[in-house]
Design an enzyme around this catalytic site. Structure first.
Site, PDB file in Angstrom:
ATOM      1  N   ASP A  69       0.818  -1.213   0.000  1.00  0.00           N
ATOM      2  CA  ASP A  69       0.000   0.000   0.000  1.00  0.00           C
ATOM      3  C   ASP A  69       0.855   1.268   0.000  1.00  0.00           C
ATOM      4  O   ASP A  69       0.425   2.324  -0.434  1.00  0.00           O
ATOM      5  CB  ASP A  69      -0.919  -0.026   1.246  1.00  0.00           C
ATOM      6  CG  ASP A  69      -1.579   1.311   1.494  1.00  0.00           C
ATOM      7  OD1 ASP A  69      -2.418   1.700   0.680  1.00  0.00           O
ATOM      8  OD2 ASP A  69      -1.245   1.980   2.499  1.00  0.00           O
ATOM      9  N   LEU A 102      -6.121   7.481   3.286  1.00  0.00           N
ATOM     10  CA  LEU A 102      -6.332   8.466   2.212  1.00  0.00           C
ATOM     11  C   LEU A 102      -5.220   8.449   1.167  1.00  0.00           C
ATOM     12  O   LEU A 102      -5.200   9.271   0.262  1.00  0.00           O
ATOM     13  CB  LEU A 102      -6.425   9.874   2.817  1.00  0.00           C
ATOM     14  CG  LEU A 102      -7.659  10.116   3.695  1.00  0.00           C
ATOM     15  CD1 LEU A 102      -7.574  11.463   4.374  1.00  0.00           C
ATOM     16  CD2 LEU A 102      -8.940  10.026   2.875  1.00  0.00           C
ATOM     17  N   ARG A 103      -4.297   7.498   1.314  1.00  0.00           N
ATOM     18  CA  ARG A 103      -3.166   7.455   0.389  1.00  0.00           C
ATOM     19  C   ARG A 103      -3.633   7.258  -1.061  1.00  0.00           C
ATOM     20  O   ARG A 103      -3.096   7.843  -1.986  1.00  0.00           O
ATOM     21  CB  ARG A 103      -2.195   6.356   0.809  1.00  0.00           C
ATOM     22  CG  ARG A 103      -0.798   6.570   0.261  1.00  0.00           C
ATOM     23  CD  ARG A 103       0.197   5.565   0.807  1.00  0.00           C
ATOM     24  NE  ARG A 103       0.789   6.017   2.038  1.00  0.00           N
ATOM     25  CZ  ARG A 103       0.854   5.288   3.153  1.00  0.00           C
ATOM     26  NH1 ARG A 103       0.364   4.074   3.165  1.00  0.00           N
ATOM     27  NH2 ARG A 103       1.411   5.752   4.240  1.00  0.00           N
ATOM     28  N   GLY A 104      -4.650   6.430  -1.239  1.00  0.00           N
ATOM     29  CA  GLY A 104      -5.175   6.172  -2.588  1.00  0.00           C
ATOM     30  C   GLY A 104      -5.688   7.437  -3.239  1.00  0.00           C
ATOM     31  O   GLY A 104      -5.415   7.712  -4.421  1.00  0.00           O
ATOM     32  N   VAL A 124      -2.599   9.845  -4.062  1.00  0.00           N
ATOM     33  CA  VAL A 124      -1.773   9.367  -5.179  1.00  0.00           C
ATOM     34  C   VAL A 124      -2.518   9.505  -6.506  1.00  0.00           C
ATOM     35  O   VAL A 124      -1.939   9.919  -7.520  1.00  0.00           O
ATOM     36  CB  VAL A 124      -1.326   7.902  -4.946  1.00  0.00           C
ATOM     37  CG1 VAL A 124      -0.707   7.315  -6.194  1.00  0.00           C
ATOM     38  CG2 VAL A 124      -0.331   7.838  -3.796  1.00  0.00           C
TER      39      VAL A 124
END
Length: 347
Positions: free
Chosen positions: A203, A284-286, A289
Site C-alpha cells: 500500500d 487516504l493514500r489512494g 496518489v
C-alpha cells in the site's frame, strides 16, 4: 549521446509494449511525490531493462561538487546540513552537472549498507561526526531500484519506504545522530510466484504496474530482433532512437516545469474519493496518489487541467494494490477498479 566509458543502455523509446510500466515510471519521474512504483510480472519481461532505460533518459541534474548526497545548490529540502551551513557562512559552492543516479539495492544488503554508518571511534576520540554514506545517500535525487523486493527483509523495505515518503534518512548510534536528504523514486520489482509483498507494505508504493509476457508472435519477434540488434551494435541502435529519446526527454522536462500549475476541479476530486470509498480503500493514500498521478499525466500531455480521461488512465495503476484481497473473489482487482470507476464517473 552516451559517454564511451559507460555501459550502453537500451533506449527507452525502443522498448516495445509494457505500456503500463512505462507510464508509471514516467509519471513518477515527473512527480516523485507519487511514491514510487511496484512492478510485478513474469521473469524475462524486461523490467530491469526498462528501469535502467528511464534513468538514462532523464536530464542531468545540478549538484554541489564533491557532495556525498548530490545536494541541490539552492533548494534547501534537497541539500545536506553541511551544504546549508556553508551557504549560511557565505562560502562559495562549486557546482557541476551529473547524470541522475540509478542505484541498485542488492538482495543481501545490510541496514548499514542501506542507511550508512557513523564512525563512533572517530566521534569519541576526535569529536567529529564522521559518516560513511549508504545507498540512500547515493540515491538522493535519483532512482533506487530493488529487484525481487518481495524477497527483501520487511525491516529494510520499511526503511526504504519511510525514506521515500519523508525524503530524509536519519542514522542514530550511541546518542549521535546524522540526517541527510534521501529523496528518490523507489522502484521495486518482483515475481508473484515468489510470494506477495505484505499488504501494508504494498500500500505504501504509489503505483502498481502488472506486466505479462507478450503473447502475440509478431510482437515477440519484434522484441527479440530489437534486442539482438542492440547487442550486436549498441551505438547504432542508440543513434537510431536518438531523436525520439531527445523528444521524450524534452517532454518530461516541460511536464516537470508545468506540474505546479495543473488544476483538478472539485467535482473530479470528489469522484476520485468516491471511487476510493466504494472500493473500501484504507486511509487516504489512494486519494492523494490518484490526484497526483492524474496531474502528472495532464502535465505530460501538455494540458493545463485534469480531464476524466486522465483519471481513467491512471486509476487502476494507483488503486489496484490497495484493495482488500478476497480469496473467493474471481474478478481481477484491476477490473474491479475499472468497474467502480465507470459507475461513478458516468453519473
Amino acid at each position: 549521446m552516451q559517454n564511451q566509458n559507460t555501459r550502453p543502455v537500451f533506449p527507452f523509446t525502443a522498448i516495445v509494449g509494457q505500456e503500463e510500466m512505462k507510464l508509471a515510471l514516467i509519471l513518477n519521474v515527473i512527480d516523485p511525490r507519487i511514491g514510487g512504483v511496484m512492478i510485478m510480472g513474469d521473469r524475462g519481461t524486461g523490467k530491469s531493462t526498462t528501469i535502467r532505460a528511464i534513468a538514462d533518459l532523464l536530464p542531468e541534474i545540478e549538484v554541489v561538487k564533491d557532495d556525498l548526497f548530490n545536494s541541490h545548490p539552492v533548494e534547501s529540502e534537497l541539500m545536506s546540513d553541511e551544504v546549508k551551513k556553508k551557504l549560511q557562512d557565505n562560502i562559495n559552492l562549486e557546482k557541476t552537472f551529473i547524470k541522475v543516479p540509478m542505484i541498485d539495492l542488492p538482495l543481501g544488503a545490510t541496514e548499514d549498507r542501506v542507511c550508512g554508518t557513523i564512525d563512533i571511534e572517530k566521534a569519541l576520540t576526535e569529536g567529529v561526526k564522521s559518516f560513511e554514506p549508504g545507498l540512500l545517500a547515493k540515491a538522493n535525487r535519483g532512482i533506487l531500484y530493488v529487484d525481487e523486493v518481495n524477497l527483501l527483509d520487511d525491516h529494510l523495505v520499511d526503511i526504504l519506504l519511510d525514506s521515500a515518503a519523508s525524503g530524509w534518512n536519519t542514522v542514530e548510534r550511541e546518542g549521535i545522530s546524522i540526517r541527510h536528504p534521501a529523496r528518490f523514486v523507489l522502484v521495486g520489482s518482483g515475481n508473484p510466484e515468489e510470494g506477495e509483498l505484505r499488504p501494508q507494505l504494498l500500500d505504501r508504493f504509489g503505483m502498481h504496474a502488472e506486466i505479462r509476457t507478450v503473447k502475440e508472435p509478431e510482437l515477440r519477434v519484434k522484441i527479440v530482433e530489437q534486442r539482438t540488434n542492440f547487442d550486436l551494435n549498441p551505438s547504432k541502435c542508440i543513434e537510431e532512437y536518438e531523436e525520439q529519446q531527445q523528444e521524450l526527454k524534452a517532454k518530461i522536462r516541460e511536464a516537470q516545469n508545468r506540474l505546479s500549475s495543473i488544476k483538478i476541479d472539485y467535482d473530479n476530486r470528489v469522484k476520485i474519493s468516491q471511487v476510493c470509498s466504494e472500493l473500501d480503500v484504507d486511509g487516504l493514500r489512494g486519494d492523494i496518489v490518484t490526484n497526483r498521478a492524474a496531474k502528472a499525466l495532464a502535465a505530460f500531455e501538455g494540458k493545463n487541467s485534469v480531464t476524466v480521461e486522465h483519471i481513467k488512465k491512471i486509476a487502476t495503476l494507483c488503486l489496484r494494490h490497495r484493495l482488500r484481497k478476497d480469496p473467493l473473489e474471481s474478478i481481477d482487482s484491476g477490473d474491479k477498479v475499472s468497474k467502480v470507476f465507470n459507475q461513478i464517473f458516468s453519473t
